[in-house]
Design an enzyme around this catalytic site. Structure first.
Site, PDB file in Angstrom:
ATOM      1  N   ASN A  10      66.999 -34.791 -54.574  1.00 55.67           N
ATOM      2  CA  ASN A  10      65.950 -34.033 -53.861  1.00 55.67           C
ATOM      3  C   ASN A  10      65.020 -35.125 -53.436  1.00 55.67           C
ATOM      4  O   ASN A  10      63.720 -34.773 -53.501  1.00 55.67           O
ATOM      5  CB  ASN A  10      65.433 -32.975 -54.319  1.00 55.67           C
ATOM      6  CG  ASN A  10      66.495 -32.092 -54.697  1.00 55.67           C
ATOM      7  OD1 ASN A  10      67.211 -31.674 -53.583  1.00 55.67           O
ATOM      8  ND2 ASN A  10      66.452 -31.169 -55.731  1.00 55.67           N
ATOM      9  N   ARG A  23      60.314 -43.134 -51.493  1.00 53.19           N
ATOM     10  CA  ARG A  23      59.986 -42.634 -52.770  1.00 53.19           C
ATOM     11  C   ARG A  23      60.744 -43.054 -54.062  1.00 53.19           C
ATOM     12  O   ARG A  23      60.269 -43.279 -55.092  1.00 53.19           O
ATOM     13  CB  ARG A  23      59.493 -41.145 -52.582  1.00 53.19           C
ATOM     14  CG  ARG A  23      59.003 -40.521 -53.805  1.00 53.19           C
ATOM     15  CD  ARG A  23      58.551 -39.011 -53.431  1.00 53.19           C
ATOM     16  NE  ARG A  23      57.475 -38.537 -54.608  1.00 53.19           N
ATOM     17  CZ  ARG A  23      58.235 -37.816 -55.725  1.00 53.19           C
ATOM     18  NH1 ARG A  23      59.456 -37.485 -55.766  1.00 53.19           N
ATOM     19  NH2 ARG A  23      57.203 -37.428 -56.632  1.00 53.19           N
ATOM     20  N   ARG A  32      62.927 -34.455 -62.612  1.00 56.97           N
ATOM     21  CA  ARG A  32      63.839 -35.542 -63.132  1.00 56.97           C
ATOM     22  C   ARG A  32      63.677 -36.177 -64.543  1.00 56.97           C
ATOM     23  O   ARG A  32      64.249 -36.798 -64.904  1.00 56.97           O
ATOM     24  CB  ARG A  32      63.986 -36.513 -62.069  1.00 56.97           C
ATOM     25  CG  ARG A  32      64.179 -35.970 -60.628  1.00 56.97           C
ATOM     26  CD  ARG A  32      63.913 -37.192 -59.366  1.00 56.97           C
ATOM     27  NE  ARG A  32      63.792 -36.326 -57.922  1.00 56.97           N
ATOM     28  CZ  ARG A  32      62.910 -35.992 -57.648  1.00 56.97           C
ATOM     29  NH1 ARG A  32      61.586 -36.096 -58.532  1.00 56.97           N
ATOM     30  NH2 ARG A  32      62.571 -35.408 -56.492  1.00 56.97           N
ATOM     31  N   LYS A  53      77.546 -34.574 -57.139  1.00 56.15           N
ATOM     32  CA  LYS A  53      76.946 -35.616 -56.221  1.00 56.15           C
ATOM     33  C   LYS A  53      76.572 -36.776 -57.041  1.00 56.15           C
ATOM     34  O   LYS A  53      76.715 -38.078 -56.469  1.00 56.15           O
ATOM     35  CB  LYS A  53      75.962 -35.093 -55.119  1.00 56.15           C
ATOM     36  CG  LYS A  53      75.532 -35.922 -54.076  1.00 56.15           C
ATOM     37  CD  LYS A  53      74.139 -36.402 -54.574  1.00 56.15           C
ATOM     38  CE  LYS A  53      73.726 -37.175 -53.455  1.00 56.15           C
ATOM     39  NZ  LYS A  53      72.381 -37.906 -53.813  1.00 56.15           N
ATOM     40  N   PRO A  84      80.750 -39.395 -52.402  1.00 54.99           N
ATOM     41  CA  PRO A  84      79.468 -38.467 -52.567  1.00 54.99           C
ATOM     42  C   PRO A  84      79.544 -37.758 -51.344  1.00 54.99           C
ATOM     43  O   PRO A  84      79.448 -38.256 -50.400  1.00 54.99           O
ATOM     44  CB  PRO A  84      78.581 -39.492 -52.920  1.00 54.99           C
ATOM     45  CG  PRO A  84      79.330 -40.965 -53.111  1.00 54.99           C
ATOM     46  CD  PRO A  84      80.401 -41.060 -52.575  1.00 54.99           C
ATOM     47  N   ASP A 124      76.557 -35.488 -49.794  1.00 55.41           N
ATOM     48  CA  ASP A 124      75.386 -35.036 -49.799  1.00 55.41           C
ATOM     49  C   ASP A 124      75.047 -34.266 -48.380  1.00 55.41           C
ATOM     50  O   ASP A 124      75.884 -34.155 -47.787  1.00 55.41           O
ATOM     51  CB  ASP A 124      74.369 -36.365 -49.966  1.00 55.41           C
ATOM     52  CG  ASP A 124      74.491 -37.322 -48.865  1.00 55.41           C
ATOM     53  OD1 ASP A 124      75.111 -37.113 -48.037  1.00 55.41           O
ATOM     54  OD2 ASP A 124      73.749 -38.252 -49.042  1.00 55.41           O
TER      55      ASP A 124
END
Length: 302
Positions: free
Chosen positions: A149, A154, A202, A244, A261, A263
């Site tokens: 997310n 970032r 996280r 994922k 993966p 996403d």
């Protein structure tokens, strides 16, 4: 796999006192694509009048800078022939025959779609310089936990802060950089210190992964040797890791190129270009590389 680059294509020289290599005879290798397809978060563009593209970063505890002006050549700064052969050839996937890989992908998409697919040929042409880096497994696991997310700028900012706070300094002629922190350093730092790096929810997942790796519960050798199914189970034993993140770790950190993966980008790709379905299991041992072509193509052509 057959080596795509031979040692006779390497020229060693000094650039302003920095040891460097020029590697010629390349195919399917473009640093502007390799380091911009979402697989790695420790490299950045450098403003330079030496090359059209120049990128620097730290991998496997070492600093390198890459410069490129044409698809058939790359210059690697801050390295030697010995380091290139022992570290960078494998890391940069220059020991892989991407001509054969691309033929395999094209054939499998042709068969999987009954010869109707036109997207993968376009995606492979658009991203013809992409290669999957062989990253440190711990760094891959931790980086893709951070990626949850999150957006790429970032993610890079968090990982840079984490490395500076808890990684070992890496000195080079270009300045001081930082290695990715070891599991032990993050486990010793504690969850609160990890949270203070703006990792948010996280933090508890990173801390859990670090503690498991430091204790040997997260056995990287076992994951390398495991089947994709078993490797996914081992990785999903980490708090907060789902299919994922596990697939990303397998593809980018454990050389399991069959990992695919899924996403939000790939869900969009599958719905947009393969509305009748695409059997991922039919894509073979390079399905993950195919995924990168699709991701890169859609990212810039959506």
């Amino acid at each position: 796999m057959i080596s795509a680059i031979k040692t006779e294509n390497i020229t060693e020289f000094s650039a302003d006192g920095v040891s460097a290599l020029r590697i010629d005879g390349l195919q399917n290798f473009k640093i502007a694509q390799i380091f911009d397809c979402g697989q790695c978060f420790r490299f950045d563009l450098v403003e330079s009048n030496r090359h059209q593209w120049e990128i620097e970063g730290v991998a496997h505890g070492r600093y390198i800078r890459l410069g490129q002006d044409s698809p058939d050549s790359v210059t690697v700064y801050n390295t030697t022939v010995s380091d290139f052969e022992s570290v960078w050839r494998h890391y940069l996937a220059l020991d892989a025959d991407y001509s054969e890989i691309r033929r395999d992908i094209a054939a499998r998409f042709f068969d999987a779609t009954g010869g109707k697919d036109t997207v993968m040929p376009r995606a492979m042409e658009y991203g013809d310089g992409i290669r999957i880096l062989r990253q440190d497994p711990w760094e891959a696991v931790c980086s893709f936990i951070v990626s949850q997310n999150n957006n790429i700028p970032r993610i890079k900012k968090i990982i840079a802060a984490m490395s500076k706070a808890f990684g070992e300094p890496v000195e080079s002629a270009f300045g001081t950089y930082y290695a990715f922190p070891t599991p032990e350093s993050l486990a010793n730092a504690g969850e609160a210190a990890i949270f203070n790096l703006k990792t948010g929810f996280r933090a508890k997942y990173i801390y859990d992964a670090a503690c498991k790796a430091a204790r040997g519960e997260l056995d990287f050798g076992k994951i390398f040797a495991a089947s994709p199914e078993e490797a996914e189970k081992l990785l999903c034993a980490i708090k907060g890791v789902g299919p994922k993140v596990a697939a990303c770790a397998m593809l980018f950190g454990f050389d399991k190129t069959e990992a695919f993966p899924i996403d939000v980008w790939i869900k969009r790709v599958l719905a947009k270009y393969y509305p009748d379905g695409l059997d991922i299991s039919a894509l073979g041992k390079y399905a993950g590389i195919a995924q990168q072509y699709l991701f890169y193509y859609e990212r810039y052509n959506a």
